[in-house]
Design an enzyme around this catalytic site. Structure first.
Site, PDB file in Angstrom:
ATOM      1  N   THR A  56      93.365  68.156  32.237  1.00  0.00           N
ATOM      2  CA  THR A  56      92.951  67.212  31.205  1.00  0.00           C
ATOM      3  C   THR A  56      92.401  65.964  31.899  1.00  0.00           C
ATOM      4  O   THR A  56      92.807  65.151  32.527  1.00  0.00           O
ATOM      5  CB  THR A  56      94.300  66.541  30.575  1.00  0.00           C
ATOM      6  OG1 THR A  56      95.200  67.654  30.300  1.00  0.00           O
ATOM      7  CG2 THR A  56      93.974  65.897  29.192  1.00  0.00           C
TER       8      THR A  56
ATOM      9  N   ASP B 181      93.524  67.464  38.060  1.00  0.00           N
ATOM     10  CA  ASP B 181      94.273  67.562  36.961  1.00  0.00           C
ATOM     11  C   ASP B 181      93.608  67.990  35.675  1.00  0.00           C
ATOM     12  O   ASP B 181      92.238  67.644  35.566  1.00  0.00           O
ATOM     13  CB  ASP B 181      94.946  66.215  36.480  1.00  0.00           C
ATOM     14  CG  ASP B 181      95.745  66.152  35.216  1.00  0.00           C
ATOM     15  OD1 ASP B 181      96.735  66.894  35.273  1.00  0.00           O
ATOM     16  OD2 ASP B 181      95.481  65.303  34.414  1.00  0.00           O
TER      17      ASP B 181
ATOM     18  N   ASP C 288      93.795  60.960  35.599  1.00  0.00           N
ATOM     19  CA  ASP C 288      93.428  59.685  34.657  1.00  0.00           C
ATOM     20  C   ASP C 288      94.673  59.378  34.015  1.00  0.00           C
ATOM     21  O   ASP C 288      94.761  58.212  33.326  1.00  0.00           O
ATOM     22  CB  ASP C 288      92.388  60.081  33.688  1.00  0.00           C
ATOM     23  CG  ASP C 288      92.519  61.180  32.795  1.00  0.00           C
ATOM     24  OD1 ASP C 288      93.708  61.998  32.936  1.00  0.00           O
ATOM     25  OD2 ASP C 288      91.984  61.435  31.818  1.00  0.00           O
TER      26      ASP C 288
END
Length: 821
Positions: free
Chosen positions: A337, A335, A577
């Protein structure tokens, strides 16, 4: 969905609660049914009330189990099947033979002690890291919100919730602000559930949007997911290909060992009319080396040391086989970000659209920032860029938090002059109609790796089904993401290790590709908007293999993408996250979460990077490869010994001769050619990519090696039986056979130690020197009953060993070419 009426104070009054889906295998406790919604306590419990509940034992006292207890560690290392067999044989030998024939028992005691100490060290590391990574829920007491340990929550506590927060105990919603909770980990239902005041919440679920607070109605072991959480956080040493493979090998060894040992006992005690104690000693000498007792120990030690090493790098391995699993990974889904970029962003520019007043746009953004008490990274960047000023603040009449599925957030205001306005902030390609001229301008910004949000003024109610349709574009907010300085090196490492990297993000695909391109990701120019991704799993898998960067991916699509890659035989790791990553993390072969990520991601991930550094991943991969590659090496050593021991016993039974070795001889050989070198080889660096089919890979080398060693040794023994005669002949025959077996075993060790480094060459040489010292030092000759008699027979033994070594080289190369290295 039942609507809530507003009372005279403007607050919501509880209505009928929405039924919550429960897993079919679970039952609600009939003795402790869910209590009716408690009276709202906006300030939470008082200090006195908390003390009363603690005194009554109404505390969330579920023990946190991040590792096995000391007692379990001792039991697991001491009470094994082979320790029992060896223990019985050791006791027998203590009564019938000199102490040097009982050395194998002391070696087992030492090895077991090492295993216990190493696993205890790993336990301490895991326990300390678990405390660092433990969830800290926010609880309101005496009107003050504070983070406390999960174990300090008491019955009736008011627990606050925000995006990404995990529900740690069962309760009833007291406050809800567009609260959406994902219960998929409990019910399997992927769609978030909207919660209102009075609705029940279950431990194990997590917040995906909005915020609120709930009152704890069940704590401790009564909470729905308490048992699951305890079980999931345990230190495990099972359910991995390596461990199951070793178990399979040990099962086969047991099947071979039992009939062979019985035949050897009958042969040595009944058929041969030898001295009873001598016969017992030689029988035990034949049985003991059949047992690969150190193999399980070394696997446990290698895993345990891996945990300690990774722990020093602030990496929490929540399930031990994850070390092995990540080493087998051939696709990593990232991911963007929080993984390639740091959590924070900066506003670099605001571009008013359609003649909008820049000062007015600034006021909208300033007030928009204050509408969400728990802003995400994008909104936080706007808050930082436009802090509250002196002008009168607008009144927030409604708010809609950002949702990964929706791709935008919203807020409704009563402005300073009394005007009502509704605003949306989110993905331009979602809020704008296809073909809008502004999209071209946005595309150019995305190609520079910039993130662009669109501020649009909506007509009608904020929560209307088509709120985004017809919204008037007002301004573009251009954000610059902070790249992680170590991300480029990490991507280069995976490329070098032939691990495919797929960047999967909810952001614009072109923008994500530009960021990945700046970090040097191969294939970053191959971007694909997930909205155009085929729904068919096979076609999706093809698209995933052909492209490297994917944008506008929904949480459900992330899960589907992981499944599609797995359907093609890939071993998939997923990092993330945010709450939008949870479903994919759960389904991936290995889930990796950042320590600063949401509680939900940390709960389902097997590996948590507590230092939030993506650069730690290569260390985990390297540790896994070290464990798998080295255990494969040393397993070949151990299994070679088992094969030649079983074959020698069979040959002895068939030819009706004395067993050539006493336990002391095989203890010496095992120590020098297996025990000591295996310990060093198991802990050495190893960057070989993990290969599947552990059992086959080990046995295809161990079986021919064991056969050659047994044949060469027995040939030397038979030649020596014809050469020597008279008193002391058996000792001379044993010494010659021991010399051959040592040299052949050393050659196996020399092959396994490749590729050579200075310390590997030194290790092999030191083992050879150790045996030479035994042969030349008189008291060691007597201690181990080894004395080479004459010159012809010892040189014959060396010649047979050399021939066996040549055959070993040929067979290993043939196996490598025929079946792959």
């Amino acid at each position: 969905m039942t609507q809530r009426a507003l009372d005279s104070s403007g607050e919501q009054t509880p209505g009928p609660s929405r039924p919550t889906m429960i897993d079919a295998g679970a039952e609600l406790d009939p003795v402790h049914p869910m209590e009716p919604p408690p009276a709202r306590r906006p300030d939470g419990l008082s200090t006195a009330e908390v003390a009363e509940r603690v005194a009554r034992g109404e505390v969330n006292d579920v023990p946190v189990r991040s590792s096995r207890s000391v007692a379990e560690i001792v039991r697991a290392n001491v009470f094994t099947r082979f320790n029992l067999i060896i223990g019985v044989l050791w006791v027998i030998m203590l009564f019938v033979a000199p102490i040097q024939d009982s050395l194998f028992g002391f070696v087992i005691v030492a090895n077991t002690g090492i295993g216990i100490i190493q696993e205890w060290r790993a336990k301490k590391t895991l326990d300390s890291l678990a405390v660092i990574g433990e969830a800290k829920p926010t609880v309101r007491r005496d009107g003050v919100a504070a983070e406390i340990s999960t174990s300090e929550i008491v019955l009736g506590d008011l627990v606050e919730l925000g995006p990404g927060d995990k529900v740690v105990v069962d309760g009833t919603v007291s406050e809800a602000d567009n609260l959406e909770i994902d219960e998929s980990l409990l019910t399997g239902e992927a769609d978030p559930v909207i919660k209102r005041a009075g609705d029940p919440v279950m431990s194990g679920s997590f917040v995906v949007a909005g915020g609120g607070a709930f009152t704890a109605t069940k704590v401790g072991r009564e909470a729905y997911a308490a048992q699951l959480a305890e079980e999931a956080s345990r230190f495990t040493l099972v359910h991995s290909e390596l461990r199951s493979g070793i178990s399979t090998i040990l099962k086969y060894v047991t099947w071979m060992m039992v009939p062979t040992a019985i035949g050897l006992i009958i042969s040595q005690l009944v058929v041969k009319d030898n001295n009873f104690k001598e016969s017992v000693a030689r029988t035990v000498g034949g049985i003991v080396p059949m047992i690969p007792e150190g193999l399980v120990l070394l696997t446990s030690v290698a895993f345990a040391i891996g945990v300690v090493r990774l722990g020093r790098k602030q990496c929490l391995v929540q399930e031990l086989p994850a070390i092995e699993g990540l080493a087998r990974v051939d696709v990593v889904c990232l991911d963007k970000t929080g993984t390639l970029t740091e959590g924070g962003m900066d506003v670099t520019e605001v571009r008013p659209l359609n003649g909008s007043d820049e000062a007015y746009v600034t006021r909208v953004l300033r007030n928009f920032g204050s509408s969400d008490p728990r802003p995400n990274a994008s909104l936080q960047a706007i808050i930082d860029a436009y802090p509250e000023g002196d002008e009168p603040a607008w009144t927030v009449t409604d708010a809609m938090p950002f949702s990964s599925a929706r791709k935008y957030s919203g807020a409704a205001f009563t402005e300073a002059d009394g005007t009502d306005s509704v605003w949306l902030l989110g993905a331009p390609d979602v809020l704008l109609s296809e073909g809008d001229a502004t999209l071209t301008e946005i595309e150019q910004l995305n190609e520079q790796g910039l993130r662009v949000l669109l501020l649009a003024r909506a007509e009608g109610e904020l929560d209307a089904p088509g709120a985004a349709a017809g919204a008037a574009p007002t301004a573009l907010v251009v954000l610059e993401q902070r790249l992680r300085p170590d991300a480029g090196d990490t991507l280069a490492y995976f490329a070098d290790q032939n691990v495919a990297t797929k960047v999967i993000s909810g952001d614009n695909a072109v923008s994500v590709g530009a960021v990945a391109g700046k970090l040097g990701l191969a294939g970053a120019e191959h971007t694909l908007d997930a909205r155009r991704l085929p729904s068919d799993p096979d076609e999706m898998a093809t698209a995933l293999e052909e492209n490297a960067v994917f944008g506008r991916v929904t949480p459900q699509q992330k899960r589907d993408m992981v499944a599609a890659l797995q359907s093609r035989g890939h071993t998939v790791a997923m990092t993330g996250d945010g709450v939008n990553d949870v479903l994919a993390l759960k389904d991936a072969d290995i889930g990796v979460s950042m320590g600063s990520g949401s509680e939900a991601t940390r709960a389902v991930a097997q590996i948590v990077l507590l230092n939030n550094s993506f650069a730690t991943l290569p260390s985990v991969v390297a540790e896994g490869r070290r464990v798998i590659g080295n255990i494969t090496r040393v397993a070949t050593l151990f299994l070679t010994k088992t094969v030649y021991s079983v074959l020698l016993a069979i040959l002895v039974v068939c030819t009706q001769v004395e067993y050539p070795f006493l336990p002391r001889h095989l203890t010496l050989l095992s120590t020098l050619t297996i025990g000591v070198p295996a310990f060093f080889l198991a802990l050495a660096p190893n960057k070989e990519r993990a290969q599947p089919h552990f059992v086959r890979r080990v046995m295809r080398y161990a079986i021919p090696s064991g056969v050659i060693a047994a044949a060469a040794t027995f040939a030397t023994y038979l030649v020596a039986r014809h050469y020597y005669s008279g008193e002391g002949a058996l000792e001379a025959e044993t010494s010659a056979a021991t010399l051959t077996l040592f040299l052949v075993s050393m050659w196996v060790l020399a092959i396994i130690a490749r590729p050579y480094t200075w310390w590997r060459v030194g290790l092999v040489a030191a083992m050879g020197l150790g045996f030479l010292i035994v042969l030349v030092v008189p008291w060691l000759q007597d201690f181990f009953a080894l004395k080479l008699v004459g010159a012809p027979m010892p040189w014959t033994a060396v010649g047979i060993a050399v021939a066996a070594a040549v055959l070993l080289e040929f067979v290993w190369r043939w196996v490598g070419r025929r079946f792959g290295a």
